[in-house]
Design an enzyme around this catalytic site. Structure first.
Site, short mmCIF file in Angstrom:
data_model
loop_
_atom_site.label_atom_id
_atom_site.label_comp_id
_atom_site.label_asym_id
_atom_site.label_seq_id
_atom_site.Cartn_x
_atom_site.Cartn_y
_atom_site.Cartn_z
N HIS A 9 0.78 -1.19 0.01
CA HIS A 9 0.01 0.07 -0.15
C HIS A 9 1.00 1.30 0.03
O HIS A 9 2.08 1.28 0.45
CB HIS A 9 -1.02 -0.08 1.31
CG HIS A 9 -0.11 -0.22 2.58
ND1 HIS A 9 0.21 1.11 3.04
CD2 HIS A 9 0.01 -1.02 3.36
CE1 HIS A 9 0.76 0.91 4.29
NE2 HIS A 9 0.85 -0.40 4.30
N GLY A 10 0.11 2.37 -0.44
CA GLY A 10 0.98 3.65 -0.49
C GLY A 10 1.08 4.20 0.93
O GLY A 10 0.60 3.57 1.96
N ASN A 15 2.46 5.70 8.57
CA ASN A 15 3.68 5.63 7.93
C ASN A 15 4.44 6.84 8.23
O ASN A 15 5.49 6.81 8.63
CB ASN A 15 3.75 5.30 6.46
CG ASN A 15 3.21 3.94 6.32
OD1 ASN A 15 2.80 3.51 5.14
ND2 ASN A 15 3.72 2.64 6.98
N ARG A 60 -6.01 1.13 3.86
CA ARG A 60 -4.65 1.61 3.19
C ARG A 60 -4.44 0.78 2.01
O ARG A 60 -3.80 1.20 1.12
CB ARG A 60 -3.65 1.69 4.16
CG ARG A 60 -3.30 0.48 4.82
CD ARG A 60 -2.36 0.81 6.11
NE ARG A 60 -1.55 -0.26 6.71
CZ ARG A 60 -2.22 -0.83 7.82
NH1 ARG A 60 -3.20 -0.43 8.49
NH2 ARG A 60 -1.54 -1.87 8.56
N LYS A 98 8.00 4.29 16.22
CA LYS A 98 9.13 3.28 16.13
C LYS A 98 10.50 3.78 16.59
O LYS A 98 11.18 3.09 17.43
CB LYS A 98 9.20 2.91 14.70
CG LYS A 98 8.08 2.04 13.84
CD LYS A 98 8.17 2.10 12.56
CE LYS A 98 6.86 1.56 11.94
NZ LYS A 98 7.05 1.09 10.59
N ARG A 115 10.76 -7.37 12.52
CA ARG A 115 11.36 -8.08 11.36
C ARG A 115 11.87 -9.45 11.56
O ARG A 115 12.15 -10.06 10.62
CB ARG A 115 12.50 -7.23 10.66
CG ARG A 115 12.34 -5.92 10.56
CD ARG A 115 11.07 -5.45 9.51
NE ARG A 115 11.33 -6.22 8.20
CZ ARG A 115 11.68 -5.61 7.18
NH1 ARG A 115 12.08 -4.30 7.42
NH2 ARG A 115 11.95 -6.21 6.31
N HIS A 182 0.43 -5.73 2.36
CA HIS A 182 1.29 -5.15 3.40
C HIS A 182 2.61 -5.47 3.57
O HIS A 182 2.87 -6.54 2.97
CB HIS A 182 0.43 -5.09 4.83
CG HIS A 182 -0.76 -4.88 4.55
ND1 HIS A 182 -1.41 -3.52 5.15
CD2 HIS A 182 -2.07 -5.44 4.50
CE1 HIS A 182 -2.83 -3.42 5.13
NE2 HIS A 182 -3.09 -4.51 4.69
#
Length: 248
Positions: A9-10, A15, A60, A98, A115, A182
């Site tokens: 998604h953009g 974000n 999104r 984050k 991650r 995503h």
């Protein structure tokens, strides 16, 4: 030849604010809408013609797909939505910044939460306002199906039955398929397709709104994969994703 087009998604509102998002249903920014539309123009220019699309339950991703199809003049394409394509659940760190979280817990811990293959972030309570149990769109899911936190391996585990049983199966009738989802759900697909090891997928970043194309022969053996667009710009976007959770 069979073609699978993956698109993250953009840019979303979170974000832009550098917040952990997960299953929180945040919208695209104006720039996110723009880059999604530009992705559609690029796909149209390069001659891609998907026949069926898949996306998640999160706006999104849905709105990114809508922008892409609008730019391609292909708004009529059939679209299937599934919660199994949703982003990884970040549990109790959803909504936290984050970089601030890295400052508090350290870069390595936050990298593991973001991650790693098998380390889960702290879990949400089932009755937390951020819990999917409080969201009507997940009312039919059992408590066992609703993630209160996930590592990447958990995201892949709930994604793979849908990917293998529905998305891949659709290639029996279609030659080009597009999936808009995503960062982590798409990384699960990429890991499966490319046979990546756990360490490889930790280091692999998918930039927003950049088409990632996989080409297969007629027996669905992978022939090649590539990002579509300016490769220097794509590399810079990938590095930007990698830097999101570093301490200020």
């Amino acid at each position: 030849m069979k073609t699978l087009i993956l698109v993250r998604h953009g840019e979303s509102a979170w974000n832009k604010l550098n917040l952990f998002t997960g299953w929180t249903d945040v919208d695209l920014t104006e720039f996110g809408c723009h880059e999604a539309y530009e992705a559609g123009l690029l796909l149209k220019k390069e001659g891609y013609k998907p026949e069926l699309c898949f996306t998640s339950y999160l706006k999104r991703a849905v709105k990114t797909l809508n922008q892409i199809l609008d730019a391609m003049d292909m708004d009529y394409l059939p679209v299937e939505k599934s919660w199994r394509l949703n982003e990884k659940s970040y549990g109790a760190i959803q909504g936290l910044n984050k970089a601030d979280t890295a400052q508090k817990y350290g870069d390595e811990q936050v990298k593991l939460w973001r991650r790693s293959f098998d380390v889960q972030p702290p879990k949400l309570d089932i009755d937390d306002p951020r819990s999917p149990r409080m969201d009507a769109r997940y009312a039919t899911l059992s408590d066992e199906e609703i993630p209160l936190t996930e590592a990447l391996k958990d995201t892949i585990a709930r994604l793979m039955p849908y990917y293998q049983g529905t998305i891949l199966k659709a290639f029996e009738k279609h030659n080009q398929i597009m999936v808009v989802a995503h960062g982590n759900s798409l990384r699960g697909i990429v890991k499966e397709l490319k046979g990546m090891g756990n360490d490889e997928i930790i280091a692999f970043n998918i930039p927003t709104a950049v088409p990632y194309v996989f080409e297969f022969d007629d027996t669905m053996r992978l022939q090649k994969d590539y990002f579509v667009g300016n490769q220097e710009e794509i590399a810079a976007k990938m590095q930007s994703v990698a830097n999101q959770a570093k301490k200020k």
